[in-house]
Design a protein around this motif. Structure first.
Motif, mmCIF file in Angstrom:
data_model
loop_
_atom_site.group_PDB
_atom_site.id
_atom_site.type_symbol
_atom_site.label_atom_id
_atom_site.label_comp_id
_atom_site.label_asym_id
_atom_site.label_seq_id
_atom_site.Cartn_x
_atom_site.Cartn_y
_atom_site.Cartn_z
ATOM 1 N N SER A 128 0.830 -1.212 0.000
ATOM 2 C CA SER A 128 0.000 0.000 0.000
ATOM 3 C C SER A 128 0.861 1.257 0.000
ATOM 4 N N MET A 129 1.944 1.241 0.779
ATOM 5 C CA MET A 129 2.858 2.384 0.797
ATOM 6 C C MET A 129 3.522 2.565 -0.564
ATOM 7 N N ALA A 131 2.336 1.751 -3.408
ATOM 8 C CA ALA A 131 1.335 2.184 -4.386
ATOM 9 C C ALA A 131 1.122 3.698 -4.332
ATOM 10 N N TYR A 132 0.906 4.246 -3.125
ATOM 11 C CA TYR A 132 0.608 5.679 -3.083
ATOM 12 C C TYR A 132 1.859 6.537 -3.306
ATOM 13 N N LYS A 133 3.035 6.003 -2.938
ATOM 14 C CA LYS A 133 4.253 6.763 -3.210
ATOM 15 C C LYS A 133 4.621 6.720 -4.687
ATOM 16 N N GLU A 135 2.450 6.640 -7.100
ATOM 17 C CA GLU A 135 1.536 7.602 -7.728
ATOM 18 C C GLU A 135 1.973 9.035 -7.439
ATOM 19 N N ARG A 136 2.466 9.280 -6.246
ATOM 20 C CA ARG A 136 2.876 10.632 -5.868
ATOM 21 C C ARG A 136 4.067 11.102 -6.684
#
Length: 229
Positions: A128-129, A131-133, A135-136
């Motif tokens: 999960s970490m 994935a959002y990093k 995208e960021r």
């Protein structure tokens, strides 16, 4: 007269996950207690008691103190795991344009002898970490399906050698004779599968000219089942 009834339950997906988590936690506590007793035996010290909360009377001040002590211990472990995940995920995202991970069946692994290690690793939270990093910072994260035979396929010749139990950490390909470390071979196959998936969708997985972000510090090492490019 006493009667005995037999029941069989069929939990749904959410309930199976909750049960696997509960059984895994119970196994962790049991293994920790066994290790503590073994350490005490080697040090010729009296065995530690198992009563971190269960022996305290409900509603008493001592039970409240014990409950807080147990909660602090769990929080300390959780914080350490989360910090490691943040450092490692930031390092991988900062240093790579594309990252490939294998979609492991965590609930299934939690029902094996590796339950303690699986829960300690926190694979789902780590992904999960990532994935959002990703995208960021504009990175590419590719997930390889859990049914891809990464541990069964020879990374040298491509032959599928069949399933292997988890205790087999090294094996020899029957087709070409190559000797493989299980995890290293799987990582190569994950990388190959990620390249095919990226080519199909037109994603960039090779390092480009875009400078990587380095806003957080990182630690070393890549968890098993992941590959960075």
């Amino acid at each position: 007269m006493q009667l005995r009834y037999a029941f069989r339950l069929y939990p749904d997906a959410g309930q199976r996950t909750a049960l696997a988590r509960a059984f895994g936690c119970a196994r962790v506590v049991f293994n920790d207690a066994v290790r503590a007793r073994e350490d005490a035996r080697k040090a010729e010290q009296p065995f530690p008691t198992a009563g971190q909360l269960s022996r305290k009377q409900k509603g008493s001040k001592n039970r409240a103190k014990a409950r807080l002590k147990v909660a602090r211990a769990h929080a300390k472990v959780s914080d350490a795991r989360r910090e490691f995940h943040h450092q490692l995920s930031t390092k991988l995202i900062s240093e790579n344009q594309g990252i490939a991970v294998e979609d492991l069946s965590v609930a299934g692994l939690a029902r094996t002898k590796l339950a303690k290690s699986v829960h300690d690793a926190g694979w789902s939270a780590f992904i999960s970490m990532l994935a959002y990093k990703a995208e960021r910072y504009g990175r590419t994260l590719i997930r390889i399906g859990r049914f891809t035979p990464t541990s069964q396929t020879c990374s040298a010749c491509g032959a599928v050698d069949g399933p292997k139990p988890l205790n087999v950490r090294e094996w020899t390909c029957t087709a070409c004779g190559s000797v493989h470390d299980r995890d290293h071979n799987a990582a190569i196959n994950v990388k190959t599968a990620a390249g095919l998936a990226a080519s199909a969708c037109g994603a960039l997985v090779r390092p480009g000219v875009t400078p990587a972000q380095r806003e957080e510090t990182g630690s070393h090492g890549v968890p098993t089942g992941s590959s960075a490019a």
